[in-house]
Design an enzyme around this catalytic site. Structure first.
Site, mmCIF file in Angstrom:
data_model
loop_
_atom_site.group_PDB
_atom_site.id
_atom_site.type_symbol
_atom_site.label_atom_id
_atom_site.label_comp_id
_atom_site.label_asym_id
_atom_site.label_seq_id
_atom_site.Cartn_x
_atom_site.Cartn_y
_atom_site.Cartn_z
ATOM 1 C CD GLU A 118 10.988 26.948 23.828
ATOM 2 O OE1 GLU A 118 11.873 26.262 23.291
ATOM 3 O OE2 GLU A 118 10.117 26.467 24.579
ATOM 4 C CG HIS A 141 6.840 30.213 21.160
ATOM 5 N ND1 HIS A 141 6.002 29.237 20.685
ATOM 6 C CD2 HIS A 141 6.967 29.973 22.498
ATOM 7 C CE1 HIS A 141 5.654 28.442 21.678
ATOM 8 N NE2 HIS A 141 6.210 28.869 22.794
ATOM 9 C CG HIS A 143 1.904 29.388 25.070
ATOM 10 N ND1 HIS A 143 2.173 29.086 26.384
ATOM 11 C CD2 HIS A 143 3.060 29.145 24.389
ATOM 12 C CE1 HIS A 143 3.442 28.684 26.493
ATOM 13 N NE2 HIS A 143 3.997 28.733 25.300
ATOM 14 C CG HIS A 213 4.321 24.452 23.628
ATOM 15 N ND1 HIS A 213 5.511 24.067 24.197
ATOM 16 C CD2 HIS A 213 4.304 25.806 23.735
ATOM 17 C CE1 HIS A 213 6.161 25.131 24.638
ATOM 18 N NE2 HIS A 213 5.443 26.204 24.362
HETATM 19 O O1 2HA Z 1 8.824 31.523 27.058
HETATM 20 O O2 2HA Z 1 6.727 29.836 25.896
HETATM 21 O O3 2HA Z 1 7.954 27.568 25.333
HETATM 22 C C1 2HA Z 1 8.155 30.457 27.627
HETATM 23 C C2 2HA Z 1 7.659 29.535 26.591
HETATM 24 C C3 2HA Z 1 8.371 28.268 26.441
HETATM 25 ZN ZN ZN Z 2 5.912 28.152 24.741
#
Ligand code: 2HA
Ligand code: ZN
Length: 269
Positions: A118, A141, A143, A213
């Site tokens: 990313e 970022h 999940h 996501h």
């Molecule tokens: O790093 O989270 O969006 C892997 C991810 C891709």
């Molecule tokens: Zn991701």
């Protein structure tokens, strides 16, 4: 790690924080396998001292506000639980070139690694922050399970729908996330399209959610950035707990939210 910076103590502090936060992301179950990524703009005047002889990688876009800036980034394909053990084996230092349209990777023993998948979103967000001069240095970022679950709810169609639910769950959400969350529709990860949508959404929101996501947050330190994610995840958990108990959460009223927004403005002025 051997010394590669002019101000090694500051770098050591950042790497310690990366270890700690990466470990928490993993323990929360928000960063399974190689999910999630972190980038940190290194403090001013930190110069990488091992760039001579490094290969330069060209970027399709230019990031003019990031010319010659240095970053720590987690590497593509690396597991967050391993980042927590060794941020330098599972991450890397990069410096943008003089035009901001290419980057160099600091030569190191583990030099087959490349920045996060990313990368385009991370650089685009850092570029936007540098242009508007708001001082955030971290892009994260992950999940976040509770937030992803919420975006599976077909009644949440846009940012307003998401904010109506989350900002009313708990007073701290409005105080610390006063501009709320932006919702980006599902787009293939790692693409310029998702990077553009994310940067655009950050112009009006404190946090950006990628439908089905995960979540992107920014902050002035790793801990601060993690806290923003933690706060909105707590709000999502409260909503799910009310729903699981079989009742509709009442949420905070408009005048209560406005009062909190004013408090947030006082905090941030
Ligand atoms: O790093 O989270 O969006 C892997 C991810 C891709
Ligand atoms: Zn991701």
């Amino acid at each position: 790690m051997k010394t590669i910076f002019s101000k090694q103590d500051k770098i050591d502090g950042i790497l310690e924080e990366v270890k700690n936060i990466a470990g928490i992301l993993w323990e929360r179950g928000w960063s399974e396998k190689n999910a999630g990524n972190i980038s940190v703009l290194l403090p001013d005047r930190i110069q990488l001292s091992e760039l001579s002889g490094s290969d330069e990688y060209k970027l399709k876009n230019s990031f003019p506000a990031l010319k010659q800036q240095c970053f720590y980034m987690t590497a593509t394909g690396k597991r967050m639980q391993d980042v927590a053990k060794s941020p330098t084996r599972n991450g890397l230092f990069v410096q943008l070139n003089k035009s901001g349209d290419g980057y160099l990777i600091v030569r190191q023993t583990f030099n087959t690694i490349q920045p996060t998948s990313e990368f385009l979103s991370h650089l685009g967000i850092h570029n936007m922050i540098a242009e508007r001069r708001t001082g955030e240095t971290v892009v994260m970022h992950t999940h976040a399970t509770e937030i992803i679950a919420l975006t599976q709810y077909s009644k949440i169609k846009n940012s307003e729908d998401l904010n109506r639910i989350l900002l009313g769950m708990h007073p701290e959400t409005m105080v610390f996330i006063p501009k709320g969350l932006g919702l980006v529709p599902y787009i293939l990860p790692g693409t310029q399209a998702i990077a553009d949508a994310t940067i655009n959404s950050f112009k009006d929101h404190d946090i950006v959610v990628w439908k089905k996501h995960g979540i992107f947050a920014i902050g002035k330190s790793l801990t601060d950035t993690f806290d923003h994610i933690d706060i909105v995840c707590k709000a999502a958990r409260i909503w799910f707990q009310c729903k699981s108990a079989g009742f509709e959460p009442e949420g905070l009223k408009d005048d209560q939210l406005n009062e909190l927004k004013k408090l947030a403005q006082k905090f941030n002025s």
